[in-house]
Design a protein around this motif. Sequence first.
Motif, PDB file in Angstrom:
ATOM      1  N   GLU A 152       3.042 -18.279  87.223  1.00  0.00           N
ATOM      2  CA  GLU A 152       3.533 -18.211  87.501  1.00  0.00           C
ATOM      3  C   GLU A 152       4.267 -17.705  88.892  1.00  0.00           C
ATOM      4  O   GLU A 152       4.682 -17.998  90.024  1.00  0.00           O
ATOM      5  N   ALA A 153       3.024 -16.577  89.394  1.00  0.00           N
ATOM      6  CA  ALA A 153       2.991 -15.709  90.324  1.00  0.00           C
ATOM      7  C   ALA A 153       2.082 -16.573  91.414  1.00  0.00           C
ATOM      8  O   ALA A 153       2.246 -16.078  93.019  1.00  0.00           O
ATOM      9  N   GLY A 154       1.492 -17.541  90.726  1.00  0.00           N
ATOM     10  CA  GLY A 154       0.321 -17.975  91.803  1.00  0.00           C
ATOM     11  C   GLY A 154      -0.577 -17.064  91.723  1.00  0.00           C
ATOM     12  O   GLY A 154      -2.043 -16.609  92.443  1.00  0.00           O
ATOM     13  N   ASP A 155      -1.147 -16.071  90.508  1.00  0.00           N
ATOM     14  CA  ASP A 155      -2.017 -14.808  91.158  1.00  0.00           C
ATOM     15  C   ASP A 155      -2.506 -15.081  89.826  1.00  0.00           C
ATOM     16  O   ASP A 155      -3.213 -15.013  89.335  1.00  0.00           O
ATOM     17  N   PRO A 156      -4.054 -16.316  90.826  1.00  0.00           N
ATOM     18  CA  PRO A 156      -5.540 -16.207  89.640  1.00  0.00           C
ATOM     19  C   PRO A 156      -6.625 -15.194  89.005  1.00  0.00           C
ATOM     20  O   PRO A 156      -7.026 -15.353  88.070  1.00  0.00           O
ATOM     21  N   LYS A 157      -5.823 -14.418  89.856  1.00  0.00           N
ATOM     22  CA  LYS A 157      -6.883 -13.195  89.310  1.00  0.00           C
ATOM     23  C   LYS A 157      -6.495 -12.389  88.731  1.00  0.00           C
ATOM     24  O   LYS A 157      -7.187 -11.965  87.747  1.00  0.00           O
ATOM     25  N   GLY A 158      -4.970 -11.984  88.676  1.00  0.00           N
ATOM     26  CA  GLY A 158      -4.622 -11.561  87.690  1.00  0.00           C
ATOM     27  C   GLY A 158      -4.397 -12.505  85.874  1.00  0.00           C
ATOM     28  O   GLY A 158      -4.889 -11.978  85.002  1.00  0.00           O
ATOM     29  N   ALA A 159      -4.288 -13.527  86.282  1.00  0.00           N
ATOM     30  CA  ALA A 159      -4.748 -14.549  85.172  1.00  0.00           C
ATOM     31  C   ALA A 159      -6.355 -14.415  84.702  1.00  0.00           C
ATOM     32  O   ALA A 159      -6.021 -14.578  83.456  1.00  0.00           O
ATOM     33  N   GLU A 160      -7.050 -14.528  85.562  1.00  0.00           N
ATOM     34  CA  GLU A 160      -8.426 -14.384  85.443  1.00  0.00           C
ATOM     35  C   GLU A 160      -8.315 -12.945  84.010  1.00  0.00           C
ATOM     36  O   GLU A 160      -9.236 -13.074  83.461  1.00  0.00           O
TER      37      GLU A 160
END
Length: 105
Positions: free
Chosen positions: A16-24
């Motif tokens: 939702e935040a557009g944070d792919p590094k966090g998601a990964e």
Amino acid sequence: SPSPNSYGAMIETCAEAGDPKGAEGWLDEMMDRSMEPSEGVYIEVFRAHARAGNLDIAKRKLLVLMAGPPLAVESYAAVLSTFLKAQLPRLTLEWFDKMVDAGVQ
């Protein structure tokens, strides 16, 4: 210890935040704990990359998913919505065709 649902919630929040590094990062931690991510979790990682403008990575994530069992209609809906919100009509139609070809109703 966190459950798969807890990790899924964190990954969704990152998407939702557009944070792919966090998601990964949360996905990696989940897998390090020998938890099997659901299709929905992988879709959220895709969404995180797409929202951050990492479309090449996002498309690669989808191709990995496509190599597995057939995707649920909810997953296709998330993909279509993500591409449409990113104002990518060509990709939206391309994935709509993939959904139809897969026999999803």
